[in-house]
Design an enzyme around this catalytic site. Structure first.
Site, PDB file in Angstrom:
ATOM      1  N   ARG A  35      -3.399  -7.694   2.597  1.00  0.00           N
ATOM      2  CA  ARG A  35      -2.958  -6.756   3.645  1.00  0.00           C
ATOM      3  C   ARG A  35      -2.600  -7.480   4.943  1.00  0.00           C
ATOM      4  O   ARG A  35      -2.856  -6.971   6.032  1.00  0.00           O
ATOM      5  CB  ARG A  35      -4.024  -5.704   3.933  1.00  0.00           C
ATOM      6  CG  ARG A  35      -4.239  -4.703   2.831  1.00  0.00           C
ATOM      7  CD  ARG A  35      -3.222  -3.575   2.944  1.00  0.00           C
ATOM      8  NE  ARG A  35      -3.395  -2.622   1.870  1.00  0.00           N
ATOM      9  CZ  ARG A  35      -4.128  -1.517   1.955  1.00  0.00           C
ATOM     10  NH1 ARG A  35      -4.748  -1.228   3.078  1.00  0.00           N
ATOM     11  NH2 ARG A  35      -4.230  -0.705   0.939  1.00  0.00           N
ATOM     12  N   ARG A  39      -1.605  -2.740  10.002  1.00  0.00           N
ATOM     13  CA  ARG A  39      -1.909  -2.076  11.267  1.00  0.00           C
ATOM     14  C   ARG A  39      -2.651  -2.911  12.302  1.00  0.00           C
ATOM     15  O   ARG A  39      -2.658  -2.556  13.472  1.00  0.00           O
ATOM     16  CB  ARG A  39      -2.692  -0.790  11.000  1.00  0.00           C
ATOM     17  CG  ARG A  39      -1.813   0.300  10.441  1.00  0.00           C
ATOM     18  CD  ARG A  39      -2.614   1.448   9.916  1.00  0.00           C
ATOM     19  NE  ARG A  39      -3.349   1.035   8.744  1.00  0.00           N
ATOM     20  CZ  ARG A  39      -4.068   1.861   7.981  1.00  0.00           C
ATOM     21  NH1 ARG A  39      -4.169   3.131   8.318  1.00  0.00           N
ATOM     22  NH2 ARG A  39      -4.700   1.417   6.923  1.00  0.00           N
ATOM     23  N   ARG A  48       6.009   1.091  13.179  1.00  0.00           N
ATOM     24  CA  ARG A  48       5.581   2.332  12.515  1.00  0.00           C
ATOM     25  C   ARG A  48       5.704   3.562  13.408  1.00  0.00           C
ATOM     26  O   ARG A  48       5.665   4.691  12.914  1.00  0.00           O
ATOM     27  CB  ARG A  48       4.149   2.162  11.997  1.00  0.00           C
ATOM     28  CG  ARG A  48       4.058   1.367  10.713  1.00  0.00           C
ATOM     29  CD  ARG A  48       4.302   2.232   9.475  1.00  0.00           C
ATOM     30  NE  ARG A  48       3.137   3.059   9.179  1.00  0.00           N
ATOM     31  CZ  ARG A  48       3.020   4.334   9.499  1.00  0.00           C
ATOM     32  NH1 ARG A  48       3.989   4.969  10.112  1.00  0.00           N
ATOM     33  NH2 ARG A  48       1.925   4.999   9.212  1.00  0.00           N
ATOM     34  N   ASP A  84       3.627  -0.803  -1.790  1.00  0.00           N
ATOM     35  CA  ASP A  84       2.326  -0.217  -2.094  1.00  0.00           C
ATOM     36  C   ASP A  84       2.204  -0.061  -3.598  1.00  0.00           C
ATOM     37  O   ASP A  84       3.210   0.127  -4.287  1.00  0.00           O
ATOM     38  CB  ASP A  84       2.168   1.147  -1.414  1.00  0.00           C
ATOM     39  CG  ASP A  84       0.698   1.544  -1.360  1.00  0.00           C
ATOM     40  OD1 ASP A  84      -0.002   1.132  -0.422  1.00  0.00           O
ATOM     41  OD2 ASP A  84       0.247   2.218  -2.299  1.00  0.00           O
ATOM     42  N   TYR A 161      -5.789   6.685  -9.501  1.00  0.00           N
ATOM     43  CA  TYR A 161      -5.119   7.455  -8.446  1.00  0.00           C
ATOM     44  C   TYR A 161      -4.336   8.632  -9.014  1.00  0.00           C
ATOM     45  O   TYR A 161      -4.301   9.721  -8.437  1.00  0.00           O
ATOM     46  CB  TYR A 161      -4.186   6.552  -7.628  1.00  0.00           C
ATOM     47  CG  TYR A 161      -4.928   5.753  -6.571  1.00  0.00           C
ATOM     48  CD1 TYR A 161      -5.413   6.373  -5.418  1.00  0.00           C
ATOM     49  CD2 TYR A 161      -5.142   4.387  -6.713  1.00  0.00           C
ATOM     50  CE1 TYR A 161      -6.095   5.653  -4.452  1.00  0.00           C
ATOM     51  CE2 TYR A 161      -5.828   3.660  -5.759  1.00  0.00           C
ATOM     52  CZ  TYR A 161      -6.308   4.295  -4.619  1.00  0.00           C
ATOM     53  OH  TYR A 161      -6.988   3.581  -3.671  1.00  0.00           O
TER      54      TYR A 161
HETATM   55  O1  CP3 Z   1      -1.052  -7.189   1.451  1.00  0.00           O
HETATM   56  C1  CP3 Z   1      -0.020  -6.820   2.076  1.00  0.00           C
HETATM   57  O2  CP3 Z   1       0.164  -7.073   3.286  1.00  0.00           O
HETATM   58  C2  CP3 Z   1       1.092  -6.158   1.291  1.00  0.00           C
HETATM   59  C3  CP3 Z   1       1.182  -4.751   1.293  1.00  0.00           C
HETATM   60  C4  CP3 Z   1       0.201  -3.858   0.547  1.00  0.00           C
HETATM   61  C5  CP3 Z   1      -0.069  -2.553   1.008  1.00  0.00           C
HETATM   62  N1  CP3 Z   1      -0.840  -1.938   0.080  1.00  0.00           N
HETATM   63  C6  CP3 Z   1       0.453  -1.999   2.266  1.00  0.00           C
HETATM   64  C7  CP3 Z   1      -0.169  -0.799   2.825  1.00  0.00           C
HETATM   65  C8  CP3 Z   1      -0.486  -4.027  -0.654  1.00  0.00           C
HETATM   66  C9  CP3 Z   1      -0.580  -5.254  -1.526  1.00  0.00           C
HETATM   67  C10 CP3 Z   1      -1.129  -2.784  -0.939  1.00  0.00           C
HETATM   68  C11 CP3 Z   1      -1.922  -2.551  -2.152  1.00  0.00           C
HETATM   69  C12 CP3 Z   1      -2.697  -1.320  -2.288  1.00  0.00           C
HETATM   70  N2  CP3 Z   1      -2.366  -0.056  -1.896  1.00  0.00           N
HETATM   71  C13 CP3 Z   1      -3.938  -1.241  -2.961  1.00  0.00           C
HETATM   72  C14 CP3 Z   1      -4.619  -2.384  -3.653  1.00  0.00           C
HETATM   73  C15 CP3 Z   1      -5.334  -3.278  -2.718  1.00  0.00           C
HETATM   74  C16 CP3 Z   1      -6.579  -2.729  -2.138  1.00  0.00           C
HETATM   75  O3  CP3 Z   1      -6.632  -2.607  -0.903  1.00  0.00           O
HETATM   76  O4  CP3 Z   1      -7.527  -2.473  -2.893  1.00  0.00           O
HETATM   77  C17 CP3 Z   1      -4.369   0.096  -2.908  1.00  0.00           C
HETATM   78  C18 CP3 Z   1      -5.646   0.636  -3.466  1.00  0.00           C
HETATM   79  C19 CP3 Z   1      -3.355   0.840  -2.245  1.00  0.00           C
HETATM   80  C20 CP3 Z   1      -3.309   2.316  -1.981  1.00  0.00           C
HETATM   81  C21 CP3 Z   1      -3.285   2.564  -0.537  1.00  0.00           C
HETATM   82  N3  CP3 Z   1      -2.148   2.444   0.232  1.00  0.00           N
HETATM   83  C22 CP3 Z   1      -4.365   2.847   0.334  1.00  0.00           C
HETATM   84  C23 CP3 Z   1      -5.795   3.057  -0.095  1.00  0.00           C
HETATM   85  C24 CP3 Z   1      -3.854   2.882   1.640  1.00  0.00           C
HETATM   86  C25 CP3 Z   1      -4.616   3.038   2.942  1.00  0.00           C
HETATM   87  C26 CP3 Z   1      -4.548   4.386   3.515  1.00  0.00           C
HETATM   88  C27 CP3 Z   1      -4.976   4.338   4.991  1.00  0.00           C
HETATM   89  O5  CP3 Z   1      -4.307   5.015   5.772  1.00  0.00           O
HETATM   90  O6  CP3 Z   1      -5.919   3.613   5.313  1.00  0.00           O
HETATM   91  C28 CP3 Z   1      -2.468   2.640   1.557  1.00  0.00           C
HETATM   92  C29 CP3 Z   1      -1.510   2.597   2.671  1.00  0.00           C
HETATM   93  C30 CP3 Z   1      -1.025   1.249   3.041  1.00  0.00           C
HETATM   94  N4  CP3 Z   1      -0.573   0.313   2.156  1.00  0.00           N
HETATM   95  C31 CP3 Z   1      -0.906   0.737   4.363  1.00  0.00           C
HETATM   96  C32 CP3 Z   1      -0.348  -0.550   4.227  1.00  0.00           C
HETATM   97  C33 CP3 Z   1       0.023  -1.497   5.328  1.00  0.00           C
HETATM   98  C34 CP3 Z   1      -1.203   1.471   5.669  1.00  0.00           C
HETATM   99  C35 CP3 Z   1      -0.034   2.362   5.937  1.00  0.00           C
HETATM  100  C36 CP3 Z   1       0.196   2.635   7.397  1.00  0.00           C
HETATM  101  O7  CP3 Z   1       0.957   1.878   8.032  1.00  0.00           O
HETATM  102  O8  CP3 Z   1      -0.311   3.638   7.889  1.00  0.00           O
END
Ligand code: CP3
Length: 359
Positions: A35, A39, A48, A84, A161
């Site tokens: 990640r 943010r 964003r 994602d 999911y």
């Molecule tokens: O690593 C990176 O920088 C690459 C981008 C990346 C994102 N998600 C961006 C993201 C990667 C590799 C993921 C994988 C992902 N997404 C996983 C597996 C990794 C892990 O953390 O276990 C999972 C379970 C998800 C599903 C998901 N997407 C979740 C649980 C969330 C968070 C929701 C929240 O608001 O906290 C997301 C959203 C997400 N994916 C964000 C980002 C940068 C935040 C979105 C925003 O800008 O608001």
């Protein structure tokens, strides 16, 4: 002499991240952060304000910009595609939303054979072609010494999911299906494996240099069921890209027992989560695969003294030996101060260079 020159040439030509995975000699331990785009970065939050998350994912120029943001600041040794894991369920027909302070929401949920009947992996490449576009755009700007990592969720984690429709505490709906209708569960996992294979092959064709499979929810399976419902399907993905000659990392969150289950999967690297002792992980799986990890993401709230101490502890496990990629043991938290990240990155460079020099 000739051999020596070629070796030196090859070593300097091949990116540090890939050398460490192949356990070739390195002069420091490569670093990236799960990640790393997101943010905690003010420039990400600013972008964003203008575009919602899925718009960023689906617009190659924006996805590329966000992918590159952390590299400009910190010069990580690998880039990870900004996207994602849930774009696959969306491409299979579920509506995907990110509600504020709630995390992802998928609709309608998959609970029966009828829910599955309308879904097909065929044509998923076209539905996700914006990802190929992002990869090409990123590679146009990326230093060739910084490999781009493509990724997918594991079939099991995606199934979780799709069935729950959101994050969960007890995973009742997935577990109900697991124990009452294992056949349907396997049908869903087969469909997802087909989709993931098509998706990662498309990413490879578009130019990623490594792959990581996020098995975030592998650890909710009882260990005796982990092979059957998660590891087996991840192994099919590894087998499907074997001819592509690029390293695949499996990141199953769930501790040492899962590493034991994954060590013969053919994965080039295994992700070690933050709750696991890295030295034990090395003795269990380090002979089979390189290891990635595993600092606690919350460590980055700590003082400089504490960050330096824990980085040292982590890097000491491999010392001057190759086969380790330094990373957090899960994604960075959104409220981590950027200055602490900068200090952390400096410490990893400094300490790992020292450990390699003194060997
Ligand atoms: O690593 C990176 O920088 C690459 C981008 C990346 C994102 N998600 C961006 C993201 C990667 C590799 C993921 C994988 C992902 N997404 C996983 C597996 C990794 C892990 O953390 O276990 C999972 C379970 C998800 C599903 C998901 N997407 C979740 C649980 C969330 C968070 C929701 C929240 O608001 O906290 C997301 C959203 C997400 N994916 C964000 C980002 C940068 C935040 C979105 C925003 O800008 O608001």
């Amino acid at each position: 002499m000739r051999i020596w020159i070629e070796e030196v040439y090859m070593n300097s030509a091949s990116p540090l991240f890939l050398r460490a995975i192949r356990k070739e000699a390195v002069d420091r331990t490569p670093l990236w952060m799960m990640r790393q785009a997101g943010r905690y970065l003010p420039e990400y939050r600013e972008l964003r304000q203008k575009y919602d998350f899925l718009t960023v994912c689906k617009t190659p120029e924006l996805a590329a910009e966000v992918t590159l943001q952390p590299l400009r600041r910190f010069g990580f040794d690998a880039a990870i595609l900004f996207s994602d894991i849930l774009v696959i369920p969306e491409a299979l027909g579920q509506e995907l939303r990110f509600a504020k302070n709630h995390g992802p929401l998928l609709n309608p949920v998959v609970r029966s054979a009828e829910d599955l009947a309308t879904m097909s992996a065929e044509g998923i490449e076209e539905k996700l072609d914006y990802v190929a576009g992002a990869i090409q755009e990123i590679n146009r700007h990326l230093d060739p010494q910084v490999p781009l990592i493509g990724f997918s969720g594991s079939p099991w984690t995606l199934a979780v999911y799709m069935i729950e429709g959101q994050g969960s505490k007890n995973f009742q709906n997935v577990k109900k299906m697991l124990y009452t209708d294992p056949e349907l569960m396997h049908q869903l996992l087969d469909l997802l494996t087909d989709a993931v294979i098509r998706y990662v092959k498309m990413q490879v064709q578009a130019g990623v240099k490594a792959l990581q499979i996020f098995d975030t929810w592998g650890g909710i399976l009882p260990i005796p069921l982990f092979q059957e419902y998660s590891a087996r399907y991840m192994q099919k993905i590894i087998d499907a890209v074997q001819s592509e000659d690029l390293p695949v990392t499996l990141f199953s969150k769930g501790g040492i027992a899962l590493l034991e289950e994954l060590k013969d999967s053919g994965a080039a690297m295994l992700g070690v989560d933050w709750g696991t002792d890295l030295a034990r992980a090395r003795s269990v799986a380090g002979a089979n695969a390189a290891l990635q990890g595993n600092l606690d993401p919350a460590l980055l709230y700590g003082s400089k003294k504490v960050i330096a101490r824990e980085v040292e502890r982590c890097l000491q496990v491999f010392g001057a030996e190759s086969g380790h990629v330094c990373n957090l043991g899960h994604g960075i938290l959104p409220d981590i101060p950027v200055d602490n990240v900068a200090f952390f990155v400096d410490q990893v460079r400094e300490i790992s260079s020292r450990l390699h020099k003194s060997a």
